[in-house]
Design an enzyme around this catalytic site. Sequence first.
Site, PDB file in Angstrom:
ATOM      1  N   THR B 464      -8.741 -17.611 -10.553  1.00 30.86           N
ATOM      2  CA  THR B 464     -10.043 -16.596 -10.341  1.00 30.86           C
ATOM      3  C   THR B 464      -9.468 -15.187 -10.722  1.00 30.86           C
ATOM      4  O   THR B 464     -10.545 -14.378 -10.764  1.00 30.86           O
ATOM      5  CB  THR B 464     -10.038 -16.655  -8.936  1.00 30.86           C
ATOM      6  OG1 THR B 464      -8.673 -16.380  -8.043  1.00 30.86           O
ATOM      7  CG2 THR B 464     -10.555 -18.096  -8.283  1.00 30.86           C
ATOM      8  N   ASN B 589     -13.719  -6.608 -10.397  1.00 31.08           N
ATOM      9  CA  ASN B 589     -13.235  -6.722 -11.790  1.00 31.08           C
ATOM     10  C   ASN B 589     -14.011  -7.386 -12.997  1.00 31.08           C
ATOM     11  O   ASN B 589     -14.384  -8.570 -13.023  1.00 31.08           O
ATOM     12  CB  ASN B 589     -12.086  -7.444 -11.902  1.00 31.08           C
ATOM     13  CG  ASN B 589     -11.158  -7.398 -13.415  1.00 31.08           C
ATOM     14  OD1 ASN B 589     -11.870  -7.388 -14.256  1.00 31.08           O
ATOM     15  ND2 ASN B 589      -9.989  -7.202 -13.098  1.00 31.08           N
ATOM     16  N   GLY B 662     -16.891 -17.222  -7.214  1.00 30.98           N
ATOM     17  CA  GLY B 662     -16.144 -18.227  -7.862  1.00 30.98           C
ATOM     18  C   GLY B 662     -17.184 -19.484  -7.894  1.00 30.98           C
ATOM     19  O   GLY B 662     -16.990 -20.476  -8.990  1.00 30.98           O
ATOM     20  N   GLU B 663     -18.179 -19.427  -7.036  1.00 27.35           N
ATOM     21  CA  GLU B 663     -19.180 -20.663  -6.995  1.00 27.35           C
ATOM     22  C   GLU B 663     -20.361 -20.532  -7.496  1.00 27.35           C
ATOM     23  O   GLU B 663     -21.213 -21.611  -8.081  1.00 27.35           O
ATOM     24  CB  GLU B 663     -18.862 -21.385  -5.892  1.00 27.35           C
ATOM     25  CG  GLU B 663     -17.538 -21.837  -5.639  1.00 27.35           C
ATOM     26  CD  GLU B 663     -17.358 -22.293  -4.092  1.00 27.35           C
ATOM     27  OE1 GLU B 663     -17.406 -23.498  -3.771  1.00 27.35           O
ATOM     28  OE2 GLU B 663     -16.489 -21.726  -3.185  1.00 27.35           O
TER      29      GLU B 663
END
Lengths: 208, 704, 340
Positions: B464, B589, B662-663
Amino acid sequence: MVARARAPQHPQQAGPRAGEGPVRSRVALRVNGRTYALDLDNRVTLLDALRELLDLTGSKKGCDHGQCGACTVLVDGRRANSCLLLAVTLDASEITTVEGLAASDGALSPLQEAFLEYDAFQCGYCTPGQLCSAVGMLREAAAGHPSCVTDAATAADTAHPAALTPEEIAERLSGNLCRCGAYNAITRAVAACAATEAPDQAPRRPRT
Amino acid sequence: MPTPPDGPSALGSPARRSEGHAKVTGAARYAAEHTPPDCAYAWPVPATIVRGRVTSVDIAAATAAPGVIGVLTPYDAPRLGTADDPTLHLLQDLSVPHRGWYVALAVADTPEGARAAAARVRVTYETDPHDVTLSADHPGVYTPAEANGGHPAHRRQGDPDAAFAAAPVRIDRAYAVPPLHNHPMEPHSATAAWDAERHHLTVHDSSQGAGAVRAALAALLNLAEEDITVVSEHVGGGFGSKGTPRPHVVLAAMASRHYGRPVKLALPRAHLPATVGHRAPTLHRIRLGARTDGTLTSLTHEVTTHTSRVREFVEQAAVPARIMYAVPDMRTTHRVVALDVPTPSWMRAPGEAPGMYALESAMDELADALGVDPIELRIRNEPRTEPDSGHPFSSRHLVECLREGAERFGWARCREPRRDGPYLIGSGVAAATYPVLVMPSTARAHARSDGRYLVEVNATDIGTGARTVLAQVAADALRVPLDRVTVAIGHTGLPAAPLAGGSSGTASWGWAVHDACTALTARLERHHGALPPGGLTASADTTQSAKQKSPYSRHAFGAHFAEVRVDTITGEVRVRRMLGVFAAGRILNPLTARSQFTGGMVMGIGMALTEHSTMDPQFGDFTESDLAAYHVPAHADVPAIEAHWIDEHDKHLNPMGSKGIGEIGIVGTAAAVANAFHHATGCRLRELPLTPDRVLAALGSAGP
Amino acid sequence: MEPFAYVRATSIQEATEAYASHPGARYIGGGTNLVDLMKHGVETPATLIDLTRLPLHDFQELPTGGLRVGACVSNTDLAVHPLVRTRYPVLSQALLAGASGQLRNVATVGGNLLQRTRCPYFQDVSKPCNKRQPGAGCAARDGLHRDHAVLGHSAHCIATHPSDMAVALAALDAEIELHDGEHGTRRVAAADFHRLPGDHPDQDTVIRPGEIVTAVLLPPLAPGAVSLYRKARDRASYAFALASVAAVLRLDDRRVRHVALAFGGLAHRPWRAATAEEHLTGAVPTDDAVGEAVDAELAAARPLRDNAFKVDLARNLARDVLATLARSAPGGAAPTGRRP
């Protein structure tokens, strides 16, 4: 660099069947410019030799069956799945792993730099294979190899190599799976290097 | 010393991965890449029946081979303590609950020896009749107490049946998602070393959370947690399948303690589908009732799924419907049947990924039935508060995502499907959502006398970019340049922290890092003169703040757009371009965030087009068990993908203002692709993936 | 994987002698399939005889205008050879459509021909398979067989041959050169090299124990012949064929002077479509004529519960490939320029 060749703790003959030859062999493996004299169980793959005996763990085991490309190394300058190569067959071959891509002073190769710049990986596990595969692929392309997506006329024109479009790069790197899905960034990183990579630095295996 | 607060912010900058150099040079070591002296190798033996009992294990041939250290069987394996997770109760009894359940473990001096010894183990069984086939009308179907994640299995508001019956426009459809496999590139692996003298177990594990692994090993091996160190420094992906301790680490630790040697165990790829969890297949029935202007009046989402007989896991696929659209009369239900199958578990966006495929396909069908633009249909049903709880949203910018996506994708220009020779080309859209989760964490920040900072937290970077983003959080809280911060993660010796899962890592760990660094900054401000040789340290524990129940409904949202090309000759469907726009709080980021969003969409392309797994009714295993048969997308399957995000400021989240990313990238992808397929062909396929066999059948066998 | 002895042969004679003197020996070329199967426990050689140092790495232009390809030539080297790319594009295309760059670099021509089926029941030693263990039964017939054969299967086996290259060789009327220690060389038509399963699905090919594939012989194609390979698969690359078609076509005054059509992914061997060829020879290859010819061929198909789509897929592929070739062949209609 000090290579830590791990001697087997319990070296023994692993059960030869009656009437057959020895099941171990002496092999001189050339890896990243260094020769390793090994006494190997014939079953040991190049990948396991690298990872378990030479402590060169950069080459990854993703599937152990040639189905993912994480174990890709260069054998006599050509990319290959090290999980399907028996180390005993590679006497006299020149093997380059991800640990051998950077310059001897540690300076990263342009491809390695590009992977950092484009964020061409996430978990990093397929990365060594992608890098070695890309090095081999760029050499193939520079040598004029067509691919499955090269149009028929270009493929038949043996004087002019196909241009490395994103589609060409993607097809040629399809033997390297990336579950994190970094494909776009890998393609961009490789494209950025396509023009600058030296076409053929490593010798091809001599043809007898 | 700290720079002034108006220095450039590290958060929001495209900082490169701090472990990047190690990853591109092969120096980064993963769990199976530690070889302690005298290391042995283990290879597990899977059951070859579907259901029954082991009646004998003959290890004579296996142990006769030179170099074989031993074979552990259910008869003689060390007894384990109580496991919360019964899938970890390995080699403890003779029952075989599914094919692939481990019934022995071979240990040898070499990997080759271990593999050969495992192949030589002879197991006999007594078999019972088995049932591995899921159907919506299976007699064993029941409504569980809860679905995964603690969600109520059943929710109802109003009278959805009456509203549906009264609706002038009705959609009543069934959708199916097959079993799916996480298949991280690094197979589940562990190297365990038991030091009898020190009474200490050291484990390198491929895990999304070293802390949970240590806790499980302590309970199973009857050790104190302080007797165990678990290291998960670099992890080759997980996507949920390494979220909890898996059998490999228990077996490696058990074997190491039993044989008194370090033991390395890397699961063979083909074992993964049966032993590390899978996304359970889901059968969906969706009923949508609407007025002719597109206003939804009734929504029913019923999900039927399977679990194993070992442990109940219920894919929470009807949960996203509870927050998506303003519908007064709504029912969401999960039903499950326990079969003789491997135990399902988490896979990227559990619940949301299959659930939103079904819901967003149905919305597309409704738009079609109404003759309304599918984006417009969603906008018309945008809720003011969360439909299920009634809570206000902390932020919800789904409409903005849809509009910006439409603009960037050129939605208006591709509303007409096209034909290009044998190819049919169409476009589709779908919405996405993912909850904001946060868990308590601790962290420690240390100012060294040389002007550098060390931040410690037992977080995990499974790809990640956690290491990098946590350094950015720290740099800003410390008000120092990023390059002065080092982050240590992936080790149980570090301050306790939760696993990398539920898109909650950055929020959970980052909060603790932020608090620790803020506290350290305050200490440094109070400190005068040179730092003591040992530096200064501050710690934080977010248990109070993270556990505080929010009065808000907190979710990320997104919109997916896909253009597909259908080859009428071969039935092959390829995505030509894909775009996602996300509203996920502050993007910490942009470099690594883009990779996360894009990577999720790539996995969604696989879910839509290529990833097909079948439970073999006869043998009780997944037929597509390796990477040649189970087709995760290859380079050539993936077109140029765009990921964008809108500038979302949400002060009800955490100190960084971030939502998990992330998902959500996978969530709307399959529906967008399937809707594009319908747009291109006029055919609606309601079962994933859209493989040539199904496509050709749908198009009719006439060919081009 | 059980321990095995290793012998590196440097001549054909040395190899065949080693085979004769080592019971349970297997030859190994690139090993990309054999090592894979050894890890599965499907192959259990007592000795491996390495053929990669044999002098079989050469290309040789034949006086007839054909090409002799040594059996140890890699799939890559064959695919990218200038003569193959210009004279036998169907072969280059078939090779490049198979496997991955890494695998093609290592896999040999001989090994490609001798690779085994990817039937999941064959690869899993815990399940019955007549190919692996004659008499054990076929788990695929009542099992999951979407990827299996629709033509020429038997009660004992419904596996397909996975090679792309072999399909092109069948269409090119290539010959396989075999060598054994005792009788010297013999040649077998590529289309006859692989068998139908019948009562002996354990035998993939007509190769005899101890024989070595030494070369593939490509006959010259008559001037004006055009060729093409097309493959359909579940993923865009790095996947076996659901079905594929290799075809060679030569027209003369708009009529079919020569046609060769072979299917991959449909049968236990590359399926040379003799019926379709017969229908088309001498005919004007209109869409209707091609369709009728292909339908006549596929009338023999006996699809199983889950793979009827393969018949439609094969029909579509064959019609498209032949139509494309008919447009591009000299002596036909004006070329349209559409690329396959």
